[in-house]
Design a protein around this motif. Structure first.
Motif, PDB file in Angstrom:
ATOM      1  N   ARG A 198     -12.239 -85.576   6.026  1.00 46.38           N
ATOM      2  CA  ARG A 198     -12.238 -84.544   6.880  1.00 46.38           C
ATOM      3  C   ARG A 198     -12.015 -83.226   6.295  1.00 46.38           C
ATOM      4  O   ARG A 198     -11.011 -83.038   5.605  1.00 46.38           O
ATOM      5  N   GLY A 199     -13.318 -82.315   5.916  1.00 45.88           N
ATOM      6  CA  GLY A 199     -13.377 -81.494   5.170  1.00 45.88           C
ATOM      7  C   GLY A 199     -12.066 -80.087   5.781  1.00 45.88           C
ATOM      8  O   GLY A 199     -11.800 -80.000   6.794  1.00 45.88           O
ATOM      9  N   GLY A 200     -11.446 -79.725   4.783  1.00 45.04           N
ATOM     10  CA  GLY A 200     -10.668 -78.681   4.928  1.00 45.04           C
ATOM     11  C   GLY A 200      -9.213 -79.058   5.162  1.00 45.04           C
ATOM     12  O   GLY A 200      -8.313 -78.312   5.460  1.00 45.04           O
ATOM     13  N   THR A 201      -9.080 -80.218   5.217  1.00 45.41           N
ATOM     14  CA  THR A 201      -7.625 -81.008   5.507  1.00 45.41           C
ATOM     15  C   THR A 201      -6.651 -80.772   4.267  1.00 45.41           C
ATOM     16  O   THR A 201      -7.448 -81.100   3.074  1.00 45.41           O
ATOM     17  N   ASN A 202      -5.528 -80.542   4.377  1.00 45.00           N
ATOM     18  CA  ASN A 202      -4.605 -80.341   3.319  1.00 45.00           C
ATOM     19  C   ASN A 202      -4.127 -81.659   2.829  1.00 45.00           C
ATOM     20  O   ASN A 202      -3.752 -82.727   3.600  1.00 45.00           O
ATOM     21  N   ILE A 203      -4.567 -81.999   1.455  1.00 44.27           N
ATOM     22  CA  ILE A 203      -4.201 -83.387   0.733  1.00 44.27           C
ATOM     23  C   ILE A 203      -2.756 -83.421   0.036  1.00 44.27           C
ATOM     24  O   ILE A 203      -2.627 -84.592  -0.382  1.00 44.27           O
ATOM     25  N   LEU A 204      -2.038 -82.284   0.023  1.00 51.51           N
ATOM     26  CA  LEU A 204      -0.667 -82.345  -0.480  1.00 51.51           C
ATOM     27  C   LEU A 204       0.359 -83.093   0.274  1.00 51.51           C
ATOM     28  O   LEU A 204       1.117 -82.391   0.740  1.00 51.51           O
ATOM     29  N   THR A 205       0.078 -84.373   0.644  1.00 51.47           N
ATOM     30  CA  THR A 205       1.001 -85.012   1.356  1.00 51.47           C
ATOM     31  C   THR A 205       1.538 -86.371   0.684  1.00 51.47           C
ATOM     32  O   THR A 205       0.648 -86.752  -0.222  1.00 51.47           O
ATOM     33  N   GLN A 206       2.677 -86.956   1.297  1.00 54.17           N
ATOM     34  CA  GLN A 206       2.978 -88.204   0.525  1.00 54.17           C
ATOM     35  C   GLN A 206       1.856 -89.499   0.607  1.00 54.17           C
ATOM     36  O   GLN A 206       1.663 -90.061  -0.410  1.00 54.17           O
ATOM     37  N   GLU A 207       1.192 -89.406   1.885  1.00 52.07           N
ATOM     38  CA  GLU A 207       0.235 -90.515   1.940  1.00 52.07           C
ATOM     39  C   GLU A 207      -0.859 -90.329   0.929  1.00 52.07           C
ATOM     40  O   GLU A 207      -1.363 -91.315   0.406  1.00 52.07           O
ATOM     41  N   ALA A 208      -1.368 -89.065   0.923  1.00 55.60           N
ATOM     42  CA  ALA A 208      -2.422 -88.934   0.012  1.00 55.60           C
ATOM     43  C   ALA A 208      -2.269 -89.165  -1.476  1.00 55.60           C
ATOM     44  O   ALA A 208      -2.881 -89.777  -2.375  1.00 55.60           O
ATOM     45  N   LEU A 209      -1.225 -88.752  -1.744  1.00 55.59           N
ATOM     46  CA  LEU A 209      -0.454 -88.797  -3.305  1.00 55.59           C
ATOM     47  C   LEU A 209      -0.271 -90.329  -3.506  1.00 55.59           C
ATOM     48  O   LEU A 209      -0.554 -90.893  -4.669  1.00 55.59           O
ATOM     49  N   LEU A 210       0.217 -90.929  -2.487  1.00 56.90           N
ATOM     50  CA  LEU A 210       0.446 -92.558  -2.711  1.00 56.90           C
ATOM     51  C   LEU A 210      -0.785 -93.166  -2.947  1.00 56.90           C
ATOM     52  O   LEU A 210      -1.208 -94.186  -3.708  1.00 56.90           O
ATOM     53  N   GLN A 211      -2.082 -92.846  -2.331  1.00 56.44           N
ATOM     54  CA  GLN A 211      -3.262 -93.171  -2.156  1.00 56.44           C
ATOM     55  C   GLN A 211      -3.940 -92.946  -3.751  1.00 56.44           C
ATOM     56  O   GLN A 211      -4.431 -93.880  -4.294  1.00 56.44           O
ATOM     57  N   HIS A 212      -3.570 -91.910  -4.042  1.00 62.44           N
ATOM     58  CA  HIS A 212      -3.877 -91.376  -5.403  1.00 62.44           C
ATOM     59  C   HIS A 212      -3.331 -92.011  -6.549  1.00 62.44           C
ATOM     60  O   HIS A 212      -4.118 -92.609  -7.526  1.00 62.44           O
ATOM     61  N   LEU A 213      -2.051 -92.472  -6.338  1.00 57.23           N
ATOM     62  CA  LEU A 213      -1.209 -93.492  -7.331  1.00 57.23           C
ATOM     63  C   LEU A 213      -1.853 -94.585  -7.415  1.00 57.23           C
ATOM     64  O   LEU A 213      -2.083 -95.209  -8.478  1.00 57.23           O
ATOM     65  N   GLU A 214      -2.285 -95.158  -6.271  1.00 56.28           N
ATOM     66  CA  GLU A 214      -2.820 -96.704  -6.280  1.00 56.28           C
ATOM     67  C   GLU A 214      -3.978 -96.827  -6.981  1.00 56.28           C
ATOM     68  O   GLU A 214      -4.258 -97.690  -7.546  1.00 56.28           O
ATOM     69  N   THR A 215      -4.991 -95.714  -6.763  1.00 58.69           N
ATOM     70  CA  THR A 215      -6.278 -95.747  -7.428  1.00 58.69           C
ATOM     71  C   THR A 215      -6.001 -95.521  -8.869  1.00 58.69           C
ATOM     72  O   THR A 215      -6.612 -96.101  -9.854  1.00 58.69           O
ATOM     73  N   ALA A 216      -5.062 -94.466  -9.310  1.00 51.19           N
ATOM     74  CA  ALA A 216      -4.931 -94.125 -10.819  1.00 51.19           C
ATOM     75  C   ALA A 216      -4.523 -95.267 -11.379  1.00 51.19           C
ATOM     76  O   ALA A 216      -4.671 -95.640 -12.741  1.00 51.19           O
ATOM     77  N   GLN A 217      -3.633 -96.042 -10.966  1.00 48.61           N
ATOM     78  CA  GLN A 217      -2.840 -97.331 -11.251  1.00 48.61           C
ATOM     79  C   GLN A 217      -3.978 -98.463 -11.616  1.00 48.61           C
ATOM     80  O   GLN A 217      -3.735 -98.874 -12.649  1.00 48.61           O
ATOM     81  N   ALA A 218      -4.883 -98.623 -10.534  1.00 46.76           N
ATOM     82  CA  ALA A 218      -5.816 -99.511 -10.887  1.00 46.76           C
ATOM     83  C   ALA A 218      -6.741 -99.205 -12.103  1.00 46.76           C
ATOM     84  O   ALA A 218      -7.057-100.267 -12.571  1.00 46.76           O
ATOM     85  N   ALA A 219      -7.214 -97.946 -12.067  1.00 40.85           N
ATOM     86  CA  ALA A 219      -8.283 -97.630 -12.956  1.00 40.85           C
ATOM     87  C   ALA A 219      -7.318 -97.588 -14.282  1.00 40.85           C
ATOM     88  O   ALA A 219      -7.801 -97.807 -15.513  1.00 40.85           O
ATOM     89  N   SER A 220      -5.975 -97.394 -14.667  1.00 41.22           N
ATOM     90  CA  SER A 220      -5.180 -97.357 -15.814  1.00 41.22           C
ATOM     91  C   SER A 220      -5.205 -98.794 -16.325  1.00 41.22           C
ATOM     92  O   SER A 220      -4.829 -99.221 -17.266  1.00 41.22           O
ATOM     93  N   LYS A 221      -5.244 -99.818 -15.352  1.00 45.74           N
ATOM     94  CA  LYS A 221      -5.078-101.255 -15.755  1.00 45.74           C
ATOM     95  C   LYS A 221      -6.464-101.919 -16.214  1.00 45.74           C
ATOM     96  O   LYS A 221      -6.339-102.983 -16.423  1.00 45.74           O
ATOM     97  N   VAL A 222      -7.571-101.135 -16.174  1.00 48.40           N
ATOM     98  CA  VAL A 222      -8.706-101.761 -16.547  1.00 48.40           C
ATOM     99  C   VAL A 222      -8.653-102.449 -17.968  1.00 48.40           C
ATOM    100  O   VAL A 222      -7.974-101.776 -19.043  1.00 48.40           O
ATOM    101  N   GLN A 223      -9.306-103.389 -18.126  1.00 47.30           N
ATOM    102  CA  GLN A 223      -9.389-104.173 -19.131  1.00 47.30           C
ATOM    103  C   GLN A 223     -10.941-104.668 -19.455  1.00 47.30           C
ATOM    104  O   GLN A 223     -11.543-105.203 -18.306  1.00 47.30           O
ATOM    105  N   VAL A 224     -11.261-104.471 -20.753  1.00 53.94           N
ATOM    106  CA  VAL A 224     -12.627-105.217 -20.946  1.00 53.94           C
ATOM    107  C   VAL A 224     -12.391-106.391 -22.162  1.00 53.94           C
ATOM    108  O   VAL A 224     -11.729-106.120 -22.979  1.00 53.94           O
ATOM    109  N   SER A 225     -13.358-107.139 -21.998  1.00 52.71           N
ATOM    110  CA  SER A 225     -13.437-108.239 -23.339  1.00 52.71           C
ATOM    111  C   SER A 225     -14.738-108.147 -24.013  1.00 52.71           C
ATOM    112  O   SER A 225     -15.742-108.471 -23.426  1.00 52.71           O
ATOM    113  N   LEU A 226     -14.586-107.666 -25.137  1.00 50.50           N
ATOM    114  CA  LEU A 226     -15.791-107.731 -25.916  1.00 50.50           C
ATOM    115  C   LEU A 226     -15.378-107.896 -27.521  1.00 50.50           C
ATOM    116  O   LEU A 226     -14.271-107.712 -27.859  1.00 50.50           O
TER     117      LEU A 226
END
Length: 559
Positions: free
Chosen positions: A146-174
């Motif tokens: 929803r455009g214009g919504t304030n994102i500085l909330t606990q819920e939004a930051l916890l969602q950001h944490l979940e995504t950032a954690q998943a990205a930081s655990k990425v592994q590739v095998s080569l």
């Protein structure tokens, strides 16, 4: 046979066919209405006799040019087989040059002017500050649906944490090895310690450079994947690492005065252990967190005002504009709200990654080189984007946008690749159009096959022109592969229609061996002037100092 001196331009290309001077000029409507268009020499002769009025100088130039084209057309018709064979041979040979075509997708090479201020600054950075300053940025941007919504909330930051954690655990095998973020991330200089065991432990623990709003909270430690082991202690990770306490314990084994001074200068302190927890009910939240005891949600806006600090408060300050987007402030320039969160992962460049592992025993068996380092980084970045997009539910109120350097390169490559289906479809449609429009009920005047051959010849000329550009070292780009084939088709087919129509209109009272000459005399001037004007226009465009536009303009000129 000597040329008739009464006709200006008759001797410019040697002897002309007898009919040019001796045969009676056809009394057709074009000659009566537009004599200079059909026969400028005839119009000039009528002016000299006082039977017409007009400008002699332009007519004299046109007469000479028409005489040149008439002679050229007659020579072509006289040796049509040889001209066709040599032309096809030359075009085919030049088209082979497409095998060495190079497609440029680097943004800097395409859009940064050579010698410009930006170019000089980039070169200065690489030459003066060295390769250590070169890294690649991978970004996660989170916004509300929803455009214009304030994102500085606990819920939004916890969602950001979940995504950032998943990205930081990425592994590739080569190449038979596993590569995670801790191996390929950019680190701001690992200290050298005399004790080998302690140095290896510090190397594993040394954090990656991650610019994130989560660093304002204890949860920022969850993005760091390093771990180490001490006898009698649980695994040491950034979630439970207190550098001050660690220095006291390691000081029992070796002297760490220099390292301790470095930590004090960087103001590492207790790292993440004394920062508030986004979720104080998290069982891993340390007791030293300010809001652990009372289990109160922190004031998100207050914590993010002025930006955040990494593990080093002195050297790692992430300003608000690096981690927040769409900020709203009051009259005192104090942060009130924001519409986007941004986390950046900094990875090593291919050269850095190669240098980092070239003496590592674990990879001695894979013939380590810079190309393999590049492949590893690109593979990790592609999976990073994939995992980030998959980490958020479809019914979530938040949107995640992942971006990496490889993503941009892949987009540029996909735009620059030639779509065989699209190009073939366009040329087939033009073939059908040319055949249909040039067909006549009178078989003697029908030119369907001429239209077919003309379009095929235009296609071959496009291929040969681009092949010549490849041999000249002019690189291709998205404009070359997506625009030029169709632009060249339109220009070339237009001239083909003019010549075919003129050939039909020459009439049967013209000797067959002169019909091509007569055709060129009527339309050659228009075709030549149009081509010259196009070349001049694109030559002027080539003066624009943007490499992508310059390359495209030069390729059109060569075609």
């Amino acid at each position: 046979m000597a040329s008739d001196p009464s006709i200006p331009g008759a001797s410019i290309c040697g002897e002309l066919p007898p009919s040019y001077t001796r045969s009676a000029l056809p009394a057709n409507s074009d000659l009566l209405r537009r004599p200079s268009y059909c026969h400028a020499a005839f119009a000039l002769k009528q002016i000299s006799k006082g039977k017409a009025v007009g400008q002699k100088a332009p007519l004299w130039i046109r007469a000479r040019f028409q005489a040149l084209l008439f002679s050229l057309g007659c020579q072509i018709q006289r040796h049509c087989g040889k001209v066709l064979f040599i032309g096809l041979l030359v075009f085919g040979a030049l088209a082979v040059g497409l095998r060495v075509a190079a497609i440029e997708t680097d943004i800097e090479q395409l859009w940064v002017e050579a010698g410009s201020r930006v170019s000089r600054e980039l070169r200065y950075t690489k030459e003066k500050q060295g390769e250590e300053t070169v890294f690649t940025s991978q970004m996660l941007i989170q916004t509300s649906k929803r455009g214009g919504t304030n994102i500085l909330t606990q819920e939004a930051l916890l969602q950001h944490l979940e995504t950032a954690q998943a990205a930081s655990k990425v592994q590739v095998s080569l190449y038979g090895k596993s590569w995670d973020l801790n191996k390929i991330c950019y680190k701001s200089g690992v200290p050298v310690i005399e004790n080998g065991m302690i140095e290896r432990m510090i190397d594993k623990l040394f954090p990656c450079m991650i610019v994130t709003p989560l660093d304002c909270f204890w949860e920022g430690a969850k993005l760091q994947g390093g771990s180490a082991y001490l006898p009698g202690k649980p695994d040491i990770q950034w979630m439970n690492l207190d550098p001050v306490q660690l220095m006291e314990e390691l000081g029992q084994f070796t002297s760490l005065e220099g390292f301790r001074e470095m930590l004090e200068k960087a103001q590492v302190g207790h790292a993440y252990m004394n920062r508030p927890c986004l979720d104080p009910t998290d069982p891993d939240c340390p007791d030293s967190a300010p809001n652990k005891v009372l289990r109160e949600c922190p004031d998100i806006v207050q914590q993010l005002r002025g930006g955040c600090h990494g593990f080093s408060k002195n050297f790692m300050h992430w300003q608000e504009e690096l981690i927040l987007g769409g900020r709203a402030k009051d009259s005192q320039n104090t942060l009130l709200s924001a519409e986007a969160l941004q986390t950046m992962y900094l990875l090593m460049s291919p050269k850095q990654l190669y240098e980092h592992f070239k003496d590592d025993y674990d990879i001695h068996d894979i013939n380590w080189n810079e190309e393999k380092a590049t492949a590893i980084l690109e593979s990790w970045q592609r999976k990073f984007v994939e995992v980030a997009h998959q980490s958020i539910l479809q019914n979530s109120s938040q949107s995640i946008h992942a971006f990496s350097t490889t993503t941009l390169n892949d987009i540029m490559k996909s735009f620059s690749d030639v779509s065989v289906i699209r190009v073939a479809g366009g040329y087939l449609l033009m073939l059908a159009y040319a055949c249909v429009t040039m067909l006549r009920w009178d078989c003697a005047k029908s030119q369907g096959a001429v239209g077919l051959a003309g379009v095929l010849l235009v296609a071959l000329s496009v291929a040969s022109g681009l092949g010549l550009c490849s041999l000249l070292g002019i690189s291709f780009n998205a404009a070359t592969t997506q625009v030029l084939p169709f632009l060249a088709l339109g220009i070339g087919v237009d001239d083909m229609f003019l010549l075919a129509h003129a050939f039909t209109e020459t009439g049967y009272n013209i000797p067959f061996k002169e019909r091509t000459g007569e055709c060129l005399r009527r339309t050659g001037t228009s075709v030549a002037l149009t081509s010259i004007n196009n070349m001049i226009a694109f030559f002027m465009a080539a003066l624009v100092p943007i490499p992508a536009l310059r390359a495209f303009s030069l390729q059109v000129i060569v075609y």
